[in-house]
Design a protein around this motif. Structure first.
Motif, PDB file in Angstrom:
ATOM      1  N   SER A  66      -6.221   5.206  10.449  1.00  0.00           N
ATOM      2  CA  SER A  66      -4.874   5.367  11.011  1.00  0.00           C
ATOM      3  C   SER A  66      -4.654   6.749  11.613  1.00  0.00           C
ATOM      4  O   SER A  66      -3.800   6.937  12.479  1.00  0.00           O
ATOM      5  N   SER A  67      -5.416   7.746  11.144  1.00  0.00           N
ATOM      6  CA  SER A  67      -5.255   9.106  11.648  1.00  0.00           C
ATOM      7  C   SER A  67      -6.540   9.874  11.423  1.00  0.00           C
ATOM      8  O   SER A  67      -7.391   9.479  10.622  1.00  0.00           O
ATOM      9  N   ASP A  68      -6.657  11.001  12.131  1.00  0.00           N
ATOM     10  CA  ASP A  68      -7.853  11.824  11.977  1.00  0.00           C
ATOM     11  C   ASP A  68      -7.863  12.545  10.638  1.00  0.00           C
ATOM     12  O   ASP A  68      -8.923  12.722  10.042  1.00  0.00           O
ATOM     13  N   ASP A  69      -6.690  12.981  10.175  1.00  0.00           N
ATOM     14  CA  ASP A  69      -6.621  13.757   8.937  1.00  0.00           C
ATOM     15  C   ASP A  69      -5.322  13.418   8.202  1.00  0.00           C
ATOM     16  O   ASP A  69      -4.295  14.088   8.385  1.00  0.00           O
ATOM     17  N   ILE A 118      -1.503  15.487   7.665  1.00  0.00           N
ATOM     18  CA  ILE A 118      -0.213  14.876   7.982  1.00  0.00           C
ATOM     19  C   ILE A 118       0.700  14.912   6.765  1.00  0.00           C
ATOM     20  O   ILE A 118       1.894  15.230   6.863  1.00  0.00           O
ATOM     21  N   LEU A 119       0.139  14.616   5.593  1.00  0.00           N
ATOM     22  CA  LEU A 119       0.915  14.660   4.357  1.00  0.00           C
ATOM     23  C   LEU A 119       1.465  16.064   4.105  1.00  0.00           C
ATOM     24  O   LEU A 119       2.620  16.231   3.714  1.00  0.00           O
ATOM     25  N   LEU A 177       6.419   8.702   4.127  1.00  0.00           N
ATOM     26  CA  LEU A 177       5.098   8.079   4.057  1.00  0.00           C
ATOM     27  C   LEU A 177       5.177   6.574   4.274  1.00  0.00           C
ATOM     28  O   LEU A 177       4.269   5.966   4.849  1.00  0.00           O
ATOM     29  N   THR A 178       6.277   5.974   3.828  1.00  0.00           N
ATOM     30  CA  THR A 178       6.471   4.538   4.078  1.00  0.00           C
ATOM     31  C   THR A 178       6.602   4.271   5.573  1.00  0.00           C
ATOM     32  O   THR A 178       6.085   3.275   6.095  1.00  0.00           O
ATOM     33  N   ILE A 179       7.266   5.177   6.261  1.00  0.00           N
ATOM     34  CA  ILE A 179       7.443   5.001   7.708  1.00  0.00           C
ATOM     35  C   ILE A 179       6.116   5.207   8.449  1.00  0.00           C
ATOM     36  O   ILE A 179       5.723   4.399   9.301  1.00  0.00           O
ATOM     37  N   TYR A 180       5.391   6.285   8.120  1.00  0.00           N
ATOM     38  CA  TYR A 180       4.163   6.603   8.846  1.00  0.00           C
ATOM     39  C   TYR A 180       2.994   5.708   8.422  1.00  0.00           C
ATOM     40  O   TYR A 180       2.095   5.454   9.238  1.00  0.00           O
ATOM     41  N   ASP A 181       2.961   5.257   7.173  1.00  0.00           N
ATOM     42  CA  ASP A 181       1.966   4.295   6.696  1.00  0.00           C
ATOM     43  C   ASP A 181       0.538   4.760   7.017  1.00  0.00           C
ATOM     44  O   ASP A 181      -0.201   4.109   7.758  1.00  0.00           O
ATOM     45  N   ILE A 182       0.144   5.896   6.421  1.00  0.00           N
ATOM     46  CA  ILE A 182      -1.176   6.464   6.691  1.00  0.00           C
ATOM     47  C   ILE A 182      -2.147   6.219   5.543  1.00  0.00           C
ATOM     48  O   ILE A 182      -3.234   6.802   5.516  1.00  0.00           O
ATOM     49  N   GLY A 183      -1.798   5.362   4.594  1.00  0.00           N
ATOM     50  CA  GLY A 183      -2.708   5.014   3.512  1.00  0.00           C
ATOM     51  C   GLY A 183      -2.784   6.034   2.404  1.00  0.00           C
ATOM     52  O   GLY A 183      -3.728   6.004   1.604  1.00  0.00           O
ATOM     53  N   VAL A 184      -1.797   6.939   2.320  1.00  0.00           N
ATOM     54  CA  VAL A 184      -1.774   7.972   1.295  1.00  0.00           C
ATOM     55  C   VAL A 184      -0.524   7.787   0.444  1.00  0.00           C
ATOM     56  O   VAL A 184       0.569   7.530   0.971  1.00  0.00           O
TER      57      VAL A 184
END
Length: 322
Positions: free
Chosen positions: A128-131, A135-136, A176-183
């Motif tokens: 979903s993202s490079d890093d 982002i977190l 995090l719920t909005i971005y949904d990056i698996g963290v």
């Protein structure tokens, strides 16, 4: 002379044997590569992302797994609880760019945090993202500054830490719920909160003094306005009332003069001579208030002096009228 070639059966057999050994070695190496490349192991605290022709799926069971060499790729993901600091580095040295913040009552504070997280979805974390961790951290810093900015300095330094931590944690989870990056956020805690360095404190005092000076000037201006405005409004009311009174007085005076003129005109129309004589006497009385009127006899001798003039005027006019 031409070269001669002598056939050596023993040497030829050795070359054939070496060729067979080489082929066997290559085959063994290829088999070993395929064998070891076909299996992978997932530890207890790991998960894996298995891609087949670019299509990814999560592998969550620990142990030995098979994959097709050169077709499938595996990327392992650590699913243990991990963490990073905000406001200080690994050597416990403060990073002011991260820790220095301003409170709702315009005070500066240094606040350090420690954030714990885990990978909740390996596929999203990888693709979903490079890093996702970077982002977190960016999300956490934004939420921290927003929350600290809504509390005063006393709450940040003393009694409000638990409430602040809970509010920041919920805000990060929502994002995090909005971005949904698996963290997944596990926890975030305030490690330390203290006033900033001496240089920053001096700068803050200068800003605070300027702010207080501004407020003092505004208060003095408001006080002056509150003192002068009622007096000015009262003066305006007085001027308006005087103007209205003067207007009414002038209007009444003009109305009276018009009525007097109309009455005189009516008398004049009826008795022109008498009215003219009366107007003459009244005018002379205004011009020469001490004037004496003497009525001469037929022979020119004074026979009577009439005072005051009004009685004479009334007597004369009455006599003329009769």
């Amino acid at each position: 002379m031409g070269a001669t070639y002598t056939y050596d059966p023993q040497k030829n057999d050795q070359m054939k044997t070496f060729g067979r050994i080489a082929k066997i070695a290559v085959a063994v190496i290829v088999v070993l590569i395929l064998l070891f490349g076909s299996f992978y192991t997932i530890g207890e605290q790991e998960q894996a992302v298995l891609t087949t022709f670019g299509v990814a799926k999560s592998v969550t069971e620990s142990g030995l797994h098979f994959k097709i060499p050169f077709v499938q790729e595996v990327e392992k993901v650590n699913t243990t609880i991990q963490g990073f600091s905000i406001g200080y580095d690994a050597n416990d040295v403060s990073i002011e760019d991260e820790s220095l913040m301003i409170t709702s009552d315009y005070n500066f504070v240094n606040v350090d945090f420690y954030l714990e997280y885990r990978i909740s979805d390996p596929v999203k974390a990888v693709y979903s993202s490079d890093d996702p961790v970077a982002i977190l951290k960016t999300i956490a810093q934004s939420c921290i500054r927003t929350t600290i900015g809504s509390y005063d300095v006393d709450n940040v330094l003393t009694s409000g830490k638990n409430e602040i931590q809970a509010e920041i944690r919920q805000m990060i989870m929502d994002k995090l719920t909005i971005y949904d990056i698996g963290v997944q956020l596990v926890n975030i805690t305030i490690q330390d909160a203290e006033p900033p360095t001496t240089a920053v404190m001096e700068a803050f005092k200068a800003v605070e003094s300027a702010k207080q000076g501004k407020e003092t000037s505004i208060n003095n201006a408001n006080k002056y306005r509150n003192e002068k405005l009622p007096a000015a409004e009262a003066e305006v009311d007085r001027i308006l009332q005087d103007a209205e009174a003067t207007k009414a007085e002038r209007t009444n005076e003009a109305t009276g003069q018009v009525a007097r003129f109309n009455a005189m005109y009516e008398e004049y129309v009826k008795y022109p001579t008498v009215t003219k004589l009366r107007m003459f006497y009244e005018t002379m009385e205004d011009v020469l208030p001490n004037m004496k009127i003497v009525v001469n006899g037929a022979d020119g001798n004074a026979i009577e002096m009439m005072l005051p003039l009004d009685d004479f005027n009334q007597t004369t006019i009455s006599g003329m009228t009769n």
